[in-house]
Each structure stands twice: as structure tokens, then as C-alpha cells.
Design an enzyme around this catalytic site. Structure first.
Site, PDB file in Angstrom:
ATOM      1  CG  ASP A   1      -1.926   1.083   1.267  1.00 21.19           C
ATOM      2  OD1 ASP A   1      -1.757   2.075   0.523  1.00 21.19           O
ATOM      3  OD2 ASP A   1      -2.900   0.986   2.038  1.00 21.19           O
ATOM      4  CG  HIS A   2       3.045   3.938  -3.245  1.00 22.66           C
ATOM      5  ND1 HIS A   2       4.025   4.633  -2.574  1.00 22.66           N
ATOM      6  CD2 HIS A   2       3.596   3.579  -4.437  1.00 22.66           C
ATOM      7  CE1 HIS A   2       5.107   4.712  -3.323  1.00 22.66           C
ATOM      8  NE2 HIS A   2       4.883   4.068  -4.462  1.00 22.66           N
ATOM      9  NE  ARG A   3      -4.129   3.769   1.418  1.00 24.04           N
ATOM     10  CZ  ARG A   3      -5.310   3.286   1.807  1.00 24.04           C
ATOM     11  NH1 ARG A   3      -6.354   4.098   1.931  1.00 24.04           N
ATOM     12  NH2 ARG A   3      -5.438   2.004   2.095  1.00 24.04           N
TER      13      ARG A   3
ATOM     14  CB  CYS B   1       6.143   2.575   3.228  1.00 24.53           C
ATOM     15  SG  CYS B   1       5.865   1.160   2.123  1.00 24.53           S
TER      16      CYS B   1
END
Length: 464
Positions: A434-436, A438
Site C-alpha cells: 500500500d503506497h499510502r 510507505c
């Protein structure tokens, strides 16, 4: 005088809203004890035997095997209390004034009391027991200045029992619009309340008028046209495990901005270390350690270094929640579909302990005996799709987790080892995150550490 109590499908927890009847364990006329399992249902999480909180004679069952019922729908009715000789002593001595029941909150697991033997009772005892449900009729709310119109039939005290509704969808529709089905007159056979009756009552309530039973009107079949023909092909309902998987994957795709990175790793040393562990004899010998258990132990070590990936996103609070414990899920393919059992507190286990728990959960998944608690609460997932003979994949994150490590098959490939070309055991590792929670640097660091431990298992000695 006996009372007939209605037992409804309870809330089985974990946010489950419906269940499918797999197998009835009792028949109409059977005598049941308090907390005796009466039906086996399949939820989106697991197979569950549902015990009845009442003791008495089963007077009715609602739903055939294969029927999907929402939580709160009637399952069966039980006549509690009867004349001497109609029920066993352990039931007849309880009396009926207190509406004897187990009082369990978590219905679905019961209190563990021994089940009573199933026995039939005389038909006249069943008919005598079919008294109205001991449940007060709700007080109808009078709408202000209603327009003149047909009035539903008055409800007597005797009409407070189970209403003439067969379809769970009709009951659900009535609940969603706060309709009292006992206030409606059904237009079906023998007063059966149909969906059209409920929809008519909903429209009447919106217009401020009372509902009138719809008058059946003969309808001629529509003219055939190329667009009205149903699409050819087999239709498979999305329910049970398959439906739950579909909902979770769709939600993951909607909410999580995921990204994937991958790397090839030389797993020759890892396979040699596993062979040495499993080949040990004498006092040092122990249970066989699987490759999945070693990879799981590597994951827990990597998550200790990169805790950002053991987290979840709280959308309402707009916060990233870093979780203190690693509850490691692993994907398992079963006859019922894909399930993800969870190894609790994996960060405090060694490879042998993790392997033993994976073995236990895998066997439970194979036999369909996993509980909802063993299928929920994961914080990170390990997906070994190499067992299907594939090298790589971009898996969908198991919502609401933040990452998933995928492992391909381990196969001999040409590899440069110590500046020379050699045949080595190579595996492809992929991390979907999940790019949110890290950036790519953190995800890359996690994956690189996992690959380094696969290539040099001795690195794990630092964390033992």
C-alpha cells in the site's frame, strides 16, 4: 400450556450478514436440548454448527438446505414446555414461565452441554405445541391524517406468532423499511405475504395511505426480441467463500493504491539449510521444517526492521496504524475456494513453531473446520503461488492489510555464482504494498532484506 419460541439466525460475528444452510441436524417433531446443534451453516468465513438456545419440540423449520438466509431471519420454532410424557424429564421439569434458554451471547459455539438424543413425539403433541410465539406484537405507528384507503386486517393476539412469509428476501425488505409484516394481508395462497405486498405497503407509506393487497392481473408474455433473451451460459451465485473473496478483492482494488516490486533470489543455500535441519537425527531431531515456514520466519524478521509494512490505514481518522503484533496470514487453496488462515503472534515464534501452526491450520482448512477467528485479524500475508507452478505474480492485497509477499516456484536456473556461471535454485519474490503507508525505498528495503536472507540464511542468526 406450551410456548412456541422462534429462534432466529444469530449474528455469528466478524461482520457476517448472512449464511447458507448446509445441513439440518434436526427434523420437525424432534426433541432438542438447550444448546444442542440444530443446523450447520456456511458463512463467508467457515462452516459453523448453530446451537438452539431453547429446549423443547421442533415445530417448524424455515429454509431448505442450500438456502441463503440473512442474519435475523427465523431458523426454526421450538415448543417449550408440554404435558407430562410428551417431553423428557430433563425438559419437562424446567417449566415454561421463565422461557428457559441458555442465554448465550455468542450463539454458534454453545456451552458445550451434551446433545440430547433425537426422538419423535406424537403428532397430536406437535399440533398441541403449535401455540403462538410468546412475543408481544409491536405497536403500530399511526401516520398523521392518512388519506382514505383500504385498511389492513386487524391483528389479534393470536396473530403474534410466525407470519406467513416464506422468502427471506421479503423479510429483509420489510425490515429495511420498518414494516410490521403482521399488519399486512397477503395476496398469495392461504394469505402468504409476497414481495408485491411489501412493495405495495412501502409505496402506500410513502404516499401516506394504507396498503391494499395487490390484485393479481393476468400478464401476457412479452414479445420475443433479440435483446430480451437471457445470456446463455452457466450462472454461479457469488456467495459463501467465493462471494466473500470477491467482495474483499474488489474493496482492496477500490481503496488501496498498491504497487509491486520484485527480485530474483538464489535459494540454494536456503534449501541446503532446510535439508540439514530435516536430516538431523538423534536428540536434536525435530519436526520437519517446510520452506513456507522458513519464509514466514524471514518475513517476521523483515517486518521487525520495516514495521511500516505491518500496518493499516484508518480512513475515517486519516491515520496510519502501526500494529505491534505480526499475525501472519498465508494463502491456502481448498475445495471451498481460497482461504487465508492466520498464524497469531508470529513474531514470537521460531521456524519450527510457525511450521507446526501452519500445518494445523492447513489441515483445518482442508477439512473445512477453520473458525472465523482463525480466518481474520491478519496483519501481513505470505502467498506461495509457486505451488501452482508459476514464477511470478502481482497479488491483490488482503484488505485492510498493507502488504503481501509473493513467492514463486524454486527451479534450477543459470546463475552467476562467485564470478562463475552455475546452475542454482532460483526463486522470484514479489512484494505488493500500500503506497499510502510507505514509499518505494521502504518497500525495496524490505524485499531486499528478504532476498538476502533467502540467499544467506545465516543472516537470521542476528535475530535469533
Amino acid at each position: 400450556m406450551p410456548k412456541v419460541l422462534e429462534f432466529k439466525l444469530p449474528d455469528l460475528g466478524e461482520g457476517l450478514t448472512e449464511a447458507e444452510i448446509v445441513r439440518w441436524l434436526v427434523e420437525v417433531g424432534d426433541v432438542v436440548a438447550i444448546d444442542q446443534p440444530v443446523v450447520e451453516v456456511e458463512t463467508a468465513k467457515a462452516m459453523v454448527e448453530v446451537p438452539c438456545p431453547y429446549g423443547g419440540v421442533v415445530t417448524a423449520r424455515f429454509g431448505e438446505e442450500g438456502t441463503e438466509l440473512p442474519v435475523g431471519s427465523p431458523l426454526l420454532t421450538v415448543a417449550v414446555g408440554s404435558a407430562e410424557g410428551d417431553l423428557p424429564e430433563d425438559l419437562s421439569d424446567k417449566g415454561t414461565d421463565g422461557a428457559e434458554s441458555s442465554g448465550n451471547v455468542l450463539v454458534g459455539y454453545g456451552t458445550g452441554a451434551p446433545a440430547a438424543r433425537r426422538r419423535r413425539v406424537r403428532p397430536e403433541a406437535i399440533s398441541a405445541a403449535a401455540a403462538p410465539v410468546a412475543e408481544p406484537a409491536p405497536v403500530p405507528v399511526t401516520a398523521p391524517a392518512p388519506a382514505p384507503g383500504p385498511v389492513p386486517a386487524p391483528v389479534s393476539d393470536e396473530a403474534s406468532g410466525p407470519v406467513a412469509v416464506v422468502s427471506p428476501l421479503v423479510r429483509r425488505l420489510a425490515r429495511q423499511h420498518d414494516l410490521d409484516l403482521r399488519q399486512l394481508t397477503g395476496s398469495g395462497f392461504d394469505g402468504l405475504i409476497l414481495r408485491a405486498d411489501v412493495e405495495s405497503a412501502i409505496r402506500a407509506a410513502a404516499n401516506g395511505t394504507a396498503a391494499a393487497p395487490p390484485v393479481p392481473v393476468p400478464v401476457s408474455p412479452p414479445a420475443s426480441s433479440p435483446t430480451s433473451a437471457p445470456v446463455a451460459g452457466e450462472r454461479i451465485p457469488l456467495r459463501g467463500v467465493r462471494g466473500a473473496v470477491a467482495d474483499k478483492l474488489a474493496r482492496s482494488r477500490r481503496e488501496i493504491p498498491d504497487a509491486t516490486c520484485w527480485v530474483d533470489a538464489d535459494a540454494t543455500e536456503l534449501m541446503a539449510a532446510r535439508a540439514a535441519m530435516n536430516g538431523a537425527g538423534g536428540p536434536t531431531a525435530g519436526p520437519k521444517v517446510s520452506v513456507l515456514a522458513l519464509l514466514a520466519r524471514i518475513c517476521t524478521a523483515a517486518l521487525a526492521r520495516f514495521p511500516e509494512l505491518n500496518s493499516m490505514v484508518d480512513l475515517e481518522a486519516r491515520e496510519i496504524v502501526r500494529l505491534p503484533a505480526v499475525h501472519l496470514g498465508f494463502a491456502a487453496q481448498t475445495e471451498r475456494g481460497l482461504v487465508v488462515p492466520v498464524v497469531r503472534d508470529a513474531q514470537s515464534r521460531n521456524a519450527e513453531s510457525i511450521g507446526a501452526e501452519i500445518g494445523r491450520l492447513t489441515e483445518a482448512a482442508r477439512t473445512g473446520t477453520l473458525t472465523p477467528a482463525e480466518l481474520t485479524g491478519g496483519t501481513f500475508t505470505l502467498n506461495n503461488y509457486g505451488v501452482f507452478g508459476v514464477d511470478g505474480s502481482t497479488p491483490i492485497i488482503n484488505h485492510p492489510e498493507a502488504a503481501m509477499l509473493g513467492v514463486g516456484r524454486i527451479v534450477p536456473k543459470p546463475w552467476v555464482h562467485r564470478d562463475e556461471l552455475a546452475v542454482r535454485q532460483v526463486v522470484q519474490l514479489s512484494l505488493t504494498f500500500d503506497h499510502r503507508v510507505c514509499d518505494g525505498g521502504t518497500a525495496g528495503g524490505f524485499l531486499r532484506y528478504v532476498a538476502d536472507c533467502v540467499e544467506q540464511p545465516a543472516l537470521l542468526l542476528r535475530t535469533l
